[in-house]
Design a protein around this motif. Structure first.
Motif, PDB file in Angstrom:
ATOM      1  N   THR A   1     135.344  91.085  33.819  1.00  0.00           N
ATOM      2  CA  THR A   1     135.496  91.788  35.085  1.00  0.00           C
ATOM      3  C   THR A   1     136.162  93.138  34.825  1.00  0.00           C
ATOM      4  N   ALA A   2     135.960  94.047  35.759  1.00  0.00           N
ATOM      5  CA  ALA A   2     136.626  95.350  35.711  1.00  0.00           C
ATOM      6  C   ALA A   2     136.928  95.760  37.150  1.00  0.00           C
ATOM      7  N   GLY A   3     137.816  96.710  37.290  1.00  0.00           N
ATOM      8  CA  GLY A   3     138.074  97.253  38.623  1.00  0.00           C
ATOM      9  C   GLY A   3     139.536  97.174  39.013  1.00  0.00           C
ATOM     10  N   GLU A   4     139.915  98.113  39.880  1.00  0.00           N
ATOM     11  CA  GLU A   4     141.303  98.212  40.315  1.00  0.00           C
ATOM     12  C   GLU A   4     141.413  97.856  41.797  1.00  0.00           C
ATOM     13  N   THR A   5     142.624  97.507  42.213  1.00  0.00           N
ATOM     14  CA  THR A   5     142.781  97.044  43.597  1.00  0.00           C
ATOM     15  C   THR A   5     142.437  98.127  44.609  1.00  0.00           C
ATOM     16  N   HIS A   6     142.736  99.384  44.306  1.00  0.00           N
ATOM     17  CA  HIS A   6     142.380 100.465  45.223  1.00  0.00           C
ATOM     18  C   HIS A   6     141.252 101.336  44.674  1.00  0.00           C
ATOM     19  N   GLY A   7     140.589 100.879  43.646  1.00  0.00           N
ATOM     20  CA  GLY A   7     139.443 101.607  43.102  1.00  0.00           C
ATOM     21  C   GLY A   7     138.210 101.384  43.966  1.00  0.00           C
ATOM     22  N   PRO A   8     137.096 101.961  43.568  1.00  0.00           N
ATOM     23  CA  PRO A   8     135.896 101.841  44.401  1.00  0.00           C
ATOM     24  C   PRO A   8     135.351 100.425  44.496  1.00  0.00           C
ATOM     25  N   GLN A   9     135.551  99.628  43.448  1.00  0.00           N
ATOM     26  CA  GLN A   9     134.900  98.317  43.427  1.00  0.00           C
ATOM     27  C   GLN A   9     135.450  97.465  42.299  1.00  0.00           C
ATOM     28  N   LEU A  10     135.259  96.174  42.464  1.00  0.00           N
ATOM     29  CA  LEU A  10     135.386  95.258  41.341  1.00  0.00           C
ATOM     30  C   LEU A  10     133.985  95.022  40.799  1.00  0.00           C
ATOM     31  N   THR A  11     133.898  94.875  39.501  1.00  0.00           N
ATOM     32  CA  THR A  11     132.604  94.636  38.864  1.00  0.00           C
ATOM     33  C   THR A  11     132.742  93.419  37.963  1.00  0.00           C
ATOM     34  N   ALA A  12     131.731  92.576  37.956  1.00  0.00           N
ATOM     35  CA  ALA A  12     131.727  91.457  37.009  1.00  0.00           C
ATOM     36  C   ALA A  12     130.342  91.356  36.384  1.00  0.00           C
ATOM     37  N   ILE A  13     130.311  91.035  35.109  1.00  0.00           N
ATOM     38  CA  ILE A  13     129.042  90.713  34.443  1.00  0.00           C
ATOM     39  C   ILE A  13     129.139  89.293  33.903  1.00  0.00           C
ATOM     40  N   ILE A  14     128.177  88.488  34.296  1.00  0.00           N
ATOM     41  CA  ILE A  14     128.083  87.101  33.817  1.00  0.00           C
ATOM     42  C   ILE A  14     126.935  87.021  32.827  1.00  0.00           C
ATOM     43  N   GLU A  15     127.222  86.514  31.660  1.00  0.00           N
ATOM     44  CA  GLU A  15     126.212  86.465  30.602  1.00  0.00           C
ATOM     45  C   GLU A  15     125.985  85.015  30.186  1.00  0.00           C
ATOM     46  N   GLY A  16     124.727  84.609  30.106  1.00  0.00           N
ATOM     47  CA  GLY A  16     124.413  83.280  29.611  1.00  0.00           C
ATOM     48  C   GLY A  16     123.910  82.318  30.665  1.00  0.00           C
ATOM     49  N   LEU A  17     123.689  82.799  31.868  1.00  0.00           N
ATOM     50  CA  LEU A  17     123.131  81.928  32.904  1.00  0.00           C
ATOM     51  C   LEU A  17     121.666  81.640  32.602  1.00  0.00           C
ATOM     52  N   PRO A  18     121.215  80.474  32.989  1.00  0.00           N
ATOM     53  CA  PRO A  18     119.795  80.166  32.838  1.00  0.00           C
ATOM     54  C   PRO A  18     118.961  80.927  33.873  1.00  0.00           C
ATOM     55  N   SER A  19     117.679  80.917  33.680  1.00  0.00           N
ATOM     56  CA  SER A  19     116.755  81.473  34.671  1.00  0.00           C
ATOM     57  C   SER A  19     116.471  80.431  35.751  1.00  0.00           C
ATOM     58  N   ASN A  20     115.895  80.926  36.823  1.00  0.00           N
ATOM     59  CA  ASN A  20     115.392  80.064  37.906  1.00  0.00           C
ATOM     60  C   ASN A  20     116.476  79.296  38.655  1.00  0.00           C
ATOM     61  N   LEU A  21     117.680  79.817  38.603  1.00  0.00           N
ATOM     62  CA  LEU A  21     118.726  79.285  39.466  1.00  0.00           C
ATOM     63  C   LEU A  21     118.600  79.994  40.815  1.00  0.00           C
ATOM     64  N   GLU A  22     118.332  79.223  41.850  1.00  0.00           N
ATOM     65  CA  GLU A  22     118.244  79.827  43.185  1.00  0.00           C
ATOM     66  C   GLU A  22     119.649  80.122  43.675  1.00  0.00           C
ATOM     67  N   LEU A  23     119.844  81.342  44.097  1.00  0.00           N
ATOM     68  CA  LEU A  23     121.177  81.718  44.590  1.00  0.00           C
ATOM     69  C   LEU A  23     121.155  81.837  46.103  1.00  0.00           C
ATOM     70  N   ASP A  24     122.146  81.238  46.717  1.00  0.00           N
ATOM     71  CA  ASP A  24     122.340  81.342  48.168  1.00  0.00           C
ATOM     72  C   ASP A  24     123.419  82.398  48.384  1.00  0.00           C
ATOM     73  N   PHE A  25     122.992  83.576  48.822  1.00  0.00           N
ATOM     74  CA  PHE A  25     123.928  84.700  48.899  1.00  0.00           C
ATOM     75  C   PHE A  25     124.979  84.494  49.975  1.00  0.00           C
ATOM     76  N   GLU A  26     124.594  83.834  51.054  1.00  0.00           N
ATOM     77  CA  GLU A  26     125.583  83.539  52.100  1.00  0.00           C
ATOM     78  C   GLU A  26     126.666  82.613  51.557  1.00  0.00           C
ATOM     79  N   ALA A  27     126.228  81.615  50.823  1.00  0.00           N
ATOM     80  CA  ALA A  27     127.193  80.674  50.257  1.00  0.00           C
ATOM     81  C   ALA A  27     128.119  81.393  49.278  1.00  0.00           C
ATOM     82  N   LEU A  28     127.551  82.340  48.559  1.00  0.00           N
ATOM     83  CA  LEU A  28     128.354  83.104  47.609  1.00  0.00           C
ATOM     84  C   LEU A  28     129.420  83.911  48.370  1.00  0.00           C
TER      85      LEU A  28
END
Lengths: 389, 389, 389, 389
Positions: B7-34
């Protein structure tokens, strides 16, 4: 690349082996001091027969020449002094004979890795699990930690430990300087500084043994003489308190860890939890108290690291527990393989060893350097920077 | 290679950023649930003003197409809704003006990373430390955990959490099925299932706020529906309970962690600590109790994971603590930057998130596979093996 | 967690040690086959005296019981048969005596790690560098690779290698099925399938030796029987061809690596470089050629992996090179420690070993599993998925 | 912990994202210089239409404040300037419509990750593979490398690169000081220092484009101003030349790498391959030649790193290759998605970027330190040690 190590070996196999990678060169090793750490792990009131058989010593078979590290990986061997009785049972090559010859285990003991490990690795002889999951492996971790301890001693960093409680009997907080703590607990068969508590603990252990039961306890490790700034707040996996927590919970039979006042922090108001910041010219920045156990933001703050871990009672029992035979699926009451009524004093030594390893790793990450000379110069640099901050 | 994230980002910066590496394909994501998980982190009686400003949402900017992962790294952004007020103070480019324009911080707050971080990184504006060490970063970790949660849900693995105690007020053990626990605690502003305790906790939080103080507490996370055999006993750093311990202690303000009965194990005899092994044809191997919190030998044993963490009171205080100005070296009483009297309910959500991440990581290590289809086949395969063991 | 290993040990120390972590259980090990790989490394026309002294064998001291892995780390030892002559020079404890007793080295050899290592690690006895940087360490890597080789054989994956050129003499491309390639090269003292080339190479090696010089060459490794999809395109450090490149260049004296047609690709138009895609019901997807050496996008494409590495001439020379004494800073002509005129055939075996390790690691990352049974089931799953794609 | 980074993002997605973890604080960043590196990647004779559309710039969204790093992770975003045309095709949320709306790809291109990736990840829309496997991702790697480049510049370490050959046309070895090499190649549309070769290469590229074909080439990277002792001989995965080899081969379309004289070493006697060691008071230890490309024993020897990589012709072709439709299994001739006839000059910039990253990582491993001030002090310290050796 960070300091790293791997261990291998089984409790009744020929030896434990460890390889330590990433040590600097020109670290003088005191072999007696190294073996003294192994001895400390074997001592403690409440240990069973096996601890007497073996006088563990670490043999170095790589990375050290004429008393000093060379920068090459250090390979350590802790031989099994009882190996001659196990050459067939633990043979790497196939042997003749059935379950008896192999001392096959098909009755998983609750509280051990036996059943989970047997299922995970599809092993029908649970000996193939228990030989590795045995706390015997901690001898290798103590040897590894002993090297880290000697490394850190070059920078005035000292590690002590003591038993906080056994089976519900709690020692008063010692509040001793680190050197005195080390000396006093070393003299105690249960690693407590308080003589009255010591007697009560010994009596409880004896009674527990007589009852065929076992008891656990809480141990505390203290690391003193630290610089400010080991670990980092910038990414979760660089927080040193988190890494220490992993190291402690990964010790066999440990079920929890806390830093500083730990769980007590849940019951106190914020005004009673934090450590006020003071400054004097001699001491620089320091604290009025050490409730947070030496950490803020996952970094050392210059106060001693104080970490406690809890060890559950050893699951090997004379008072048997119910289990299920994996061959017949029939219930039985679990067998006994070993017989320590209480291993908490030894666990204190193991905990010191894994904590000091993490500190040494974070130290090298911060200060870099490939030789002791270079690290010392870098360290002096930083202390100067801190003094001028 | 194991699942990993940064993860990167500061509390008063423009954004927090995260990169997740190693997830499988074809995982359906429910954005509302997220996003619901992000909302959960913001709720809870006792939060200060800032939690109302921001309605955190995670925007996905890589690795997902038409509702499903592709196997590529997933990039997540949690924007700072208050960014417009900070564009100058937090500008990546040099700005005109002195300390005021920069909102420079030179007065370290006890209990925060400020001083240690300032010294370690040689930063004379402590804002450069606190912006990153802020618990704001946990929003990124919750978003990351929300993905792991959805992944594991495909295998019937569910994660719940609840508040055990706040400021010394302890809730009775809920003893609820996981679904009911999730539902009941979700309805509570302090994430407890017991209504009477809820009222007492709310009253204490209000009083604490009125007193200008802060309180911490203990939270518990439960992961149910697990297979036997996640993690491994064979090397210390593969023990899943140890990894979970690291993840929990790495959460801002957490000072301890325990598995199952945890520290209570120090006070009980071995005969009262372990979980007897049972077997029936329908359920296969299972346990008569779950004192060890789902772990033996660092591996899951099929019982729910039960892990507790302790959060200290947030060090930001109306009741000031003594500190030292880094410019003048003069004592002062520490300033207030924020004002949550109690963040324990939110911390419960963060803890769920970091625990579920470690479980997902261990799950993928064990079952391999690059697509959801492949992993499901591998998993079915293993369940069959377990059933036939 | 991925398969990993560490090695330790010095060329004149008591032993080389390796620990392999992450192997599944129930892998049957053929110890003779394992030692045969060590023997292969020692053979080859052009080796000096030392190769005859030692008949390397690997002793397993952990992780294997009754012929099978248990899932625990595997510890391997390759003893130094000449150790008795070095017990003082290489003693881990301090010894009496000066430079001669210690066989101290203060004259760095060009082309070796001596000088760089001495400076980096602040070592004034360059023996402390050369003992570890010696190619003797590759015996441990061959032992480690031999285990990976046996693992992969369970899935029909086979590894062969051959010498492409020595000192400028290039063998014709063998174009043989993998089994025949393995058989033919094994019979050759220079690991080439072509008899005429073999004679020329032997003559050149003999002449080079007579001249007091040394020669290098190019070796090729082929891995056949692979599934589609080992490695991944999604992050640079998961590309398997990249990992193989690291492994190959990390072999002592290797200065380059190429995959498939490699550097020749710089001279050809795109229409002559790629491998057209074909499909038949029996074979599924396959290729009309294998110019890309089995990789597209960092992933295996089902064709054999073809990788070549170049080994420079061994820098130990009878024809001396100019260097500088670190004590006096005076020029001298470099001393001789060993005397292989050509180690290219042995290097071919080392390269096979490091390549096969990377393939095994990627294989386990893709297929997961803790026991051979589980991995086989997962693999069958995937092959079915591929067949139905 | 070592310097690390992850990237995410698709070629037609909204953005590329990178997170760099482990940078020190107080590194002044020149944003123009950073973007200049991105521009360099886009230039070069032979690029297709797309390179003109996009003027890549890196936006920093974490870890930098007022022109300097803070020690926190640096997040970089390279936006896709063409994103508005792809919002539906690349939507993270499900969209209406069939294959056309999704621009689904079912015809795998030989030489790309398409088919292997589709099979591995069980994706029937190959766009889900090609979007990530595209060389577009190298823009993120260039941005990451640009930060490393600025870091190393603080220590006088400079990085240059040039094109050695394109489509069989080889430039004469430039033999220029690093500053002049950088200047001269920057002025050339094919990144060669020699004007006559430049013209021939341009003509060949134009002809190749006219023929609907593509060509590759060889590029060389030089890193000058290095200290002795980056990397280490003690464990295979710490050898810096090996790590560089991985980084280079992991670049899209790269099929080989060599250090120093590389493959030429196979044809020369040992007496012509190594670099004699000299010493003068002003220069300290240095070499009479640099055939080994700056490495001995996996460590830098103080001479410039010289590394070459080979890029195959881009597989996107006007001259089509045979392939198989994954829906119908029928043969077809492969479609064209993009149209660079030659991307070798750009690849030179990418290679510089990945090489300089590995050097920066090894540099920080050796010198430790959390702020630029601390690292500079440590470095000065080491240079003094080297001078006194």
């Amino acid at each position: 690349m960070s300091l790293r190590y791997l261990t291998a070996g089984e409790t009744h196999g020929p030896q434990l082996t460890a390889i330590i990678e990433g040590l600097p060169s020109n670290l003088e090793l005191d072999f007696e001091a190294l073996n003294f750490q192994l001895l400390r792990r074997q001592k403690g009131h409440g240990r069973g027969r096996r601890m007497q058989i073996e006088q563990d010593t670490a043999q170095i078979v790589g990375g050290v020449r004429h008393g000093r590290t060379t920068g090459a990986p250090v390979a350590l061997v802790v031989a099994n002094n009882d190996w001659k009785h196990w050459t067939s049972v633990m043979n790497v090559e196939p042997i003749e004979g059935g379950d008896e010859a192999k001392r096959r285990v098909h009755r998983p003991r609750p509280g051990h890795a036996d059943l989970n490990g047997g299922i995970k690795y599809d092993l029908k002889d649970l000996r193939n699990v228990l030989e590795r999951s045995s706390a015997r492996e901690t001898a290798a971790r103590v040897a590894v930690g002993a090297v880290a301890r000697q490394f850190l001693a070059n920078f005035g960093i000292k590690v002590g430990g003591h038993v906080v409680s056994i089976g519900g009997i709690t020692a008063p907080a010692p509040n001793l300087p680190i050197d005195e703590l080390i000396e006093r607990t070393e003299a105690s068969p249960v690693r407590v500084a308080d003589a009255a508590t010591e007697q009560k603990m010994i009596a409880l252990i004896d009674q527990t043994k007589a009852d065929g039961d076992s008891i656990g306890g809480v141990v505390e490790c203290i690391v003193a003489g630290l610089p400010i700034g080991l670990g980092s707040h910038v990414q979760w996996d660089r927080k040193l308190d988190g890494r220490i927590a992993q190291a402690v919970v990964s010790i066999n039979a440990f079920k929890g860890v806390e830093i500083g006042i730990g769980f007590e922090a849940a019951n106190l108001p914020g005004s009673k939890v934090h450590d006020e910041i003071l400054y004097t010219e001699e001491r620089g920045y320091h604290r009025a108290s050490n409730r947070l156990g030496g950490f803020e933001g996952g970094m050392t703050n210059g106060e001693p690291i104080v970490v406690r871990g809890v060890m559950k009672p050893i699951p090997t029992l004379y008072k048997p527990l119910q289990s299920v035979d994996i061959d017949t699926k029939e219930a039985f009451t679990a067998q006994v393989e070993r017989s320590d009524a209480c291993a908490v004093p030894a666990a204190s030594v193991v905990m010191e060893s894994v904590v000091v390893w993490e500190v040494a790793k974070a130290f090298l990450e911060k200060f870099g350097g490939d030789s002791m000379e270079e690290i010392k110069a870098n360290y002096a640099n930083y202390l100067k920077q801190v003094a001028e901050y």
